[in-house]
Design a protein around this motif. Sequence first.
Motif, PDB file in Angstrom:
ATOM      1  N   ARG A  52     -63.113  64.274 116.758  1.00  0.00           N
ATOM      2  CA  ARG A  52     -62.190  63.377 117.449  1.00  0.00           C
ATOM      3  C   ARG A  52     -62.617  61.916 117.260  1.00  0.00           C
ATOM      4  NH1 ARG A  52     -59.935  66.413 122.613  1.00  0.00           N
ATOM      5  NH2 ARG A  52     -60.555  68.554 122.180  1.00  0.00           N
ATOM      6  N   VAL A  53     -63.917  61.678 117.339  1.00  0.00           N
ATOM      7  CA  VAL A  53     -64.418  60.311 117.160  1.00  0.00           C
ATOM      8  C   VAL A  53     -64.180  59.838 115.726  1.00  0.00           C
ATOM      9  CG1 VAL A  53     -66.464  58.840 117.251  1.00  0.00           C
ATOM     10  CG2 VAL A  53     -66.108  60.587 119.004  1.00  0.00           C
ATOM     11  N   ALA A  54     -64.355  60.734 114.762  1.00  0.00           N
ATOM     12  CA  ALA A  54     -64.071  60.374 113.370  1.00  0.00           C
ATOM     13  C   ALA A  54     -62.600  60.021 113.190  1.00  0.00           C
ATOM     14  CB  ALA A  54     -64.461  61.523 112.439  1.00  0.00           C
ATOM     15  N   GLY A  55     -61.715  60.821 113.777  1.00  0.00           N
ATOM     16  CA  GLY A  55     -60.283  60.522 113.711  1.00  0.00           C
ATOM     17  C   GLY A  55     -59.947  59.221 114.413  1.00  0.00           C
ATOM     18  N   GLY A  56     -60.632  58.945 115.514  1.00  0.00           N
ATOM     19  CA  GLY A  56     -60.413  57.699 116.234  1.00  0.00           C
ATOM     20  C   GLY A  56     -60.786  56.482 115.413  1.00  0.00           C
ATOM     21  N   ALA A  57     -61.815  56.617 114.565  1.00  0.00           N
ATOM     22  CA  ALA A  57     -62.204  55.507 113.699  1.00  0.00           C
ATOM     23  C   ALA A  57     -61.104  55.195 112.685  1.00  0.00           C
ATOM     24  CB  ALA A  57     -63.508  55.846 112.976  1.00  0.00           C
ATOM     25  N   VAL A  58     -60.444  56.240 112.175  1.00  0.00           N
ATOM     26  CA  VAL A  58     -59.322  56.031 111.253  1.00  0.00           C
ATOM     27  C   VAL A  58     -58.163  55.372 111.993  1.00  0.00           C
ATOM     28  CG1 VAL A  58     -57.658  57.162 109.737  1.00  0.00           C
ATOM     29  CG2 VAL A  58     -60.023  57.979 109.823  1.00  0.00           C
ATOM     30  N   ALA A  59     -57.866  55.852 113.202  1.00  0.00           N
ATOM     31  CA  ALA A  59     -56.786  55.262 113.990  1.00  0.00           C
ATOM     32  C   ALA A  59     -57.062  53.799 114.290  1.00  0.00           C
ATOM     33  CB  ALA A  59     -56.620  56.050 115.294  1.00  0.00           C
ATOM     34  N   GLN A  60     -58.320  53.481 114.573  1.00  0.00           N
ATOM     35  CA  GLN A  60     -58.688  52.082 114.839  1.00  0.00           C
ATOM     36  C   GLN A  60     -58.410  51.200 113.631  1.00  0.00           C
ATOM     37  OE1 GLN A  60     -62.494  50.537 116.990  1.00  0.00           O
ATOM     38  NE2 GLN A  60     -63.028  50.733 114.844  1.00  0.00           N
ATOM     39  N   ALA A  61     -58.711  51.705 112.435  1.00  0.00           N
ATOM     40  CA  ALA A  61     -58.463  50.937 111.215  1.00  0.00           C
ATOM     41  C   ALA A  61     -56.971  50.701 110.999  1.00  0.00           C
ATOM     42  CB  ALA A  61     -59.065  51.659 110.014  1.00  0.00           C
ATOM     43  N   VAL A  62     -56.142  51.674 111.384  1.00  0.00           N
ATOM     44  CA  VAL A  62     -54.691  51.529 111.243  1.00  0.00           C
ATOM     45  C   VAL A  62     -54.146  50.512 112.240  1.00  0.00           C
ATOM     46  CG1 VAL A  62     -52.485  52.739 111.444  1.00  0.00           C
ATOM     47  CG2 VAL A  62     -54.429  53.873 110.345  1.00  0.00           C
ATOM     48  N   LEU A  63     -54.685  50.537 113.457  1.00  0.00           N
ATOM     49  CA  LEU A  63     -54.148  49.698 114.533  1.00  0.00           C
ATOM     50  C   LEU A  63     -54.684  48.273 114.506  1.00  0.00           C
ATOM     51  CD1 LEU A  63     -54.365  52.307 117.439  1.00  0.00           C
ATOM     52  CD2 LEU A  63     -52.276  51.476 116.347  1.00  0.00           C
ATOM     53  N   ALA A  64     -55.836  48.059 113.881  1.00  0.00           N
ATOM     54  CA  ALA A  64     -56.458  46.730 113.896  1.00  0.00           C
ATOM     55  C   ALA A  64     -55.536  45.633 113.364  1.00  0.00           C
ATOM     56  CB  ALA A  64     -57.774  46.757 113.124  1.00  0.00           C
ATOM     57  N   PRO A  65     -54.820  45.857 112.243  1.00  0.00           N
ATOM     58  CA  PRO A  65     -53.921  44.795 111.764  1.00  0.00           C
ATOM     59  C   PRO A  65     -52.796  44.461 112.737  1.00  0.00           C
ATOM     60  CG  PRO A  65     -54.361  46.391 110.014  1.00  0.00           C
ATOM     61  CD  PRO A  65     -54.893  46.979 111.276  1.00  0.00           C
ATOM     62  N   LEU A  66     -52.507  45.373 113.662  1.00  0.00           N
ATOM     63  CA  LEU A  66     -51.471  45.111 114.660  1.00  0.00           C
ATOM     64  C   LEU A  66     -52.006  44.308 115.837  1.00  0.00           C
ATOM     65  CD1 LEU A  66     -49.861  48.674 114.814  1.00  0.00           C
ATOM     66  CD2 LEU A  66     -49.204  46.748 113.355  1.00  0.00           C
ATOM     67  N   GLY A  67     -53.334  44.091 115.867  1.00  0.00           N
ATOM     68  CA  GLY A  67     -53.948  43.359 116.972  1.00  0.00           C
ATOM     69  C   GLY A  67     -54.308  44.221 118.155  1.00  0.00           C
ATOM     70  N   VAL A  68     -54.321  45.555 117.975  1.00  0.00           N
ATOM     71  CA  VAL A  68     -54.653  46.470 119.061  1.00  0.00           C
ATOM     72  C   VAL A  68     -56.163  46.673 119.116  1.00  0.00           C
ATOM     73  CG1 VAL A  68     -54.347  48.798 119.995  1.00  0.00           C
ATOM     74  CG2 VAL A  68     -52.441  47.654 118.833  1.00  0.00           C
ATOM     75  N   THR A  69     -56.750  46.462 120.281  1.00  0.00           N
ATOM     76  CA  THR A  69     -58.169  46.711 120.483  1.00  0.00           C
ATOM     77  C   THR A  69     -58.344  47.621 121.696  1.00  0.00           C
ATOM     78  OG1 THR A  69     -58.438  44.731 121.855  1.00  0.00           O
ATOM     79  CG2 THR A  69     -58.856  44.504 119.485  1.00  0.00           C
ATOM     80  N   VAL A  70     -59.294  48.538 121.618  1.00  0.00           N
ATOM     81  CA  VAL A  70     -59.536  49.492 122.707  1.00  0.00           C
ATOM     82  C   VAL A  70     -61.014  49.465 123.065  1.00  0.00           C
ATOM     83  CG1 VAL A  70     -59.392  51.900 123.453  1.00  0.00           C
ATOM     84  CG2 VAL A  70     -57.642  50.967 121.922  1.00  0.00           C
TER      85      VAL A  70
END
Length: 238
Positions: free
Chosen positions: A23-41
């Motif tokens: 799940r954490v590995a998948g979350g890292a991929v999701a973070q890379a996708v969302l970063a250009p949108l300005g989303v931070t968690v």
Amino acid sequence: MAKYGRRDHRGGGRASARETAARVAGGAVAQAVLAPLGVTVTAYTVEFGGIPAPVTDPDGAADRPFCAPDPAVLPAWEARAKEAMANGDSLGGIVEIRAQGVPAGLGEPVFDKLDARLAYALMGVGAIKGVEIGSGFEAARLLGSQNNDPIVTPPETNHAGGVLGGIASGAPLVIRAAVKPIPSISREQRTSDTSGRPATITVGGRHDRSAIPRVVPVLRAMVLLVLVDMWLLQKAVR
């Protein structure tokens, strides 16, 4: 036994927290996708062993023991952890996850409400026994005039936790998850044997005294995965 009719005595199997690594590995991929949108968690512990912490520096929590959002609480938390360990017991706590920059409009109005998907994802992590968004259960004690968030720019309040009608409002997402104490403790406990007869058990071996802080990045990853799913769904809608 009730589920499958047999039991693997060698370990937790599906119940093991080791499965959350994926799940954490998948979350890292999701973070890379969302970063250009300005989303931070960000995620941090707001309560440990019944001791709450003020949120003064959430960005630095990942570098502190227990993922503490305030360094001043650490002596009390460390003392509480040592006390539980000395007594052969375990501790729970509350983790808060905050997402900034989430685009308004994410989430579906009926079967894929954003808050419903977030709760579903977080409750799917071992040791999580409760999820609240925004004011959560405190909202049940407020009047409508107190709980309503004025729709103004910039937002003045966020009782809704960034979700209205199952759809992201553009305000920060604020989610809290209740983490139960780990049940594998070295104190003697009552149980039943495979025949249903009363028995006692003492759990040995290496077991964490709390799922905190290890569960914190897992919960953050689950929020990231939900957000990237909702973003992809919104792209399809548009």
